[in-house]
Design an enzyme around this catalytic site. Structure first.
Site, PDB file in Angstrom:
ATOM      1  N   PRO A  87       0.934  -1.351  -0.289  1.00 58.37           N
ATOM      2  CG  PRO A  87      -0.885  -1.824   1.469  1.00 58.37           C
ATOM      3  CD  PRO A  87       0.466  -2.074   0.877  1.00 58.37           C
ATOM      4  N   GLY A  92       4.998   1.088  -3.584  1.00 49.27           N
ATOM      5  CA  GLY A  92       5.163   0.722  -5.688  1.00 49.27           C
ATOM      6  C   GLY A  92       6.159   0.829  -6.077  1.00 49.27           C
ATOM      7  CB  SER A  93       8.502   3.740  -7.949  1.00 48.92           C
ATOM      8  OG  SER A  93       7.295   3.979  -8.630  1.00 48.92           O
ATOM      9  CD1 TRP A 123      -1.105  -1.505  -6.257  1.00 47.28           C
ATOM     10  CD2 TRP A 123      -3.073  -1.432  -6.130  1.00 47.28           C
ATOM     11  NE1 TRP A 123      -1.520  -0.175  -5.459  1.00 47.28           N
ATOM     12  CE2 TRP A 123      -3.548   0.194  -5.746  1.00 47.28           C
ATOM     13  CE3 TRP A 123      -4.356  -1.770  -6.958  1.00 47.28           C
ATOM     14  CZ2 TRP A 123      -4.202   0.815  -5.682  1.00 47.28           C
ATOM     15  CZ3 TRP A 123      -5.511  -1.202  -6.809  1.00 47.28           C
ATOM     16  CH2 TRP A 123      -5.128   0.571  -6.123  1.00 47.28           C
ATOM     17  CD  GLU A 150       5.642   9.471 -14.909  1.00 47.39           C
ATOM     18  OE1 GLU A 150       4.916  10.064 -15.240  1.00 47.39           O
ATOM     19  OE2 GLU A 150       6.034   8.688 -14.096  1.00 47.39           O
ATOM     20  CD  GLU A 201       6.051  -5.870 -13.548  1.00 47.18           C
ATOM     21  OE1 GLU A 201       7.207  -6.433 -13.610  1.00 47.18           O
ATOM     22  OE2 GLU A 201       5.233  -6.231 -12.490  1.00 47.18           O
ATOM     23  CB  THR A 211      -1.351 -10.133 -11.327  1.00 45.46           C
ATOM     24  OG1 THR A 211      -1.514  -8.319 -12.407  1.00 45.46           O
ATOM     25  CG2 THR A 211      -1.833 -10.828 -12.398  1.00 45.46           C
TER      26      THR A 211
END
Length: 384
Positions: A127, A130-131, A155, A369, A365, A157
């Site tokens: 949460p 991410g990057s 998130w 940026e 992925e 998959t």
């Protein structure tokens, strides 16, 4: 330099395209609207040997190289990105087992993925993370001969349909160096303390299953560790080089599908007594859309080829391919809607769905940026 596909690759392309047109495209709207996972189509793809074709022959897979995989991805996504993602991600994360897993892990997990008897995923994002992969907070602590895992992933998959996941965890918080305290561990979804909450209401790729994963004192045996303890971050960086090439292929497929539908519509739709394709404004749009798609395809194919043949330039090529191809996908889908006019704004035509689906290729992925950061870093000769 030979830019032609081999005879085998041309045949693969035709077979996958035929399957996509007959089995995927007619069902795309249904699975998008209902946000449901296409289990039946996944099994049909398994029967054709299309699931996780990168799995080696010794473990039931097709043993395809990355360029072959890119061809498969492109054709499936040109039919429908949502179902295409479902079919091409049943083995998402299997690369970690193939590259770093023990022989026992390969024999236990890979054949079921290749046959369609199991679905897996890679649990990385959180949460608040991410990057910045190096800031994951999900922990795995040793307790005797078991790992005890706590935290949550976001998130993911295949999150609520997956049978097992390769989970990136912090295993050594006191390790020297920012990147040396992480490991990848296989976690089966039937373990006590594991929970998956499906995420709905997504902008696009709505057939694909996405979920938040919760780990509450989930215990797995120590042999579920993938590769060397403390090397999980570096394993992930190699994984991203390969999967970003896959996302570039997804984007090329989306652009191809949008191009095909826009061209077909331009030939059929009449205004002022003639097909709109006769107008120079539309012709220029089509020319630009197809030219940029071809450029994205060539960059993606070069990146895919490099995964297996030229590792020295892979990181730069993978990020270049993903950044450029995803931008092309979004722009081409946008122009396809524009060519359709008001008809493109409703789901009577596929371009509305392609327009929604395209955006995710600029996000997952590694965002656009982040890709530009990586490209610049590689050009300047900087490391992590």
């Amino acid at each position: 330099m030979d830019f032609n596909l081999s005879e085998e690759q041309e045949q693969l392309k035709k077979e996958v395209s035929r399957f996509a047109e007959n089995e995927v495209r007619p069902n795309a709207e249904e699975y998008d609207v209902e946000e449901k996972y296409p289990h039946d189509i996944v099994q049909e793809a398994a029967d054709m040997g299309l699931l996780a074709p990168q799995i080696p022959l010794d473990y039931g897979g097709a043993g395809y190289e990355t360029l072959d995989l890119a061809i498969i991805i492109e054709e499936l996504f040109a039919a429908d990105p949502g179902i295409g993602l479902c079919l091409t991600s049943t083995g998402f994360g299997s690369e970690a087992i193939i590259e770093f897993g023990t022989e026992e892990q390969k024999e236990e997990y890979l054949p079921d993925i290749a046959s369609g008897d199991a679905i897996m995923g890679a649990a990385i994002s959180e949460p608040d993370t991410g990057s910045d992969v190096s800031s994951v907070s999900t922990t795995a602590e040793k307790d005797g001969d078991e790992w005890v895992i706590n935290g949550n992933k976001m998130w993911i998959t295949n999150g609520s349909v997956g049978d097992f996941f390769v989970v990136l965890c912090e295993t050594d918080p006191d390790a020297e160096g920012r990147y040396n305290g992480f490991s990848q561990i296989i976690v089966e979804s039937d373990r006590d303390g594991f929970e998956a909450d499906k995420i709905t209401g997504k902008l696009g790729i709505r057939a694909s299953d996405t979920a938040e994963l919760l780990f509450d004192d989930v215990r797995v045996p120590e042999e579920n560790l993938v590769g060397t303890r403390g090397m999980g971050f570096f394993q992930q960086m190699q994984f991203f080089d390969e999967t970003r090439t896959g996302v570039a292929a997804q984007a090329v497929g989306i652009a191809k599908g949008a191009n095909e539908r826009a061209l077909e519509y331009a030939k059929q739709r009449e205004q002022f007594g003639k097909p709109i394709g006769d107008f120079q404004a539309i012709q220029h749009k089509l020319a630009d859309m197809h030219t940029r798609t071809e450029a994205a395809r060539n960059l993606t194919y070069k990146s895919a080829w490099s995964v297996d043949h030229a590792e020295g330039q892979l990181t730069t090529l993978a990020s270049m391919a993903k950044e450029f191809a995803s931008r092309v996908a979004v722009d081409v889908a946008n122009e396809a809607v524009q060519i359709h006019g008001g008809a493109g704004y409703v789901n009577d035509f596929d371009v509305e769905r392609f327009y929604r689906d395209a955006k995710i290729t600029q996000i997952y992925e590694g965002t656009t940026e982040i890709q530009k950061n990586i490209i610049a870093r590689e050009l300047l000769g900087k490391g992590f």
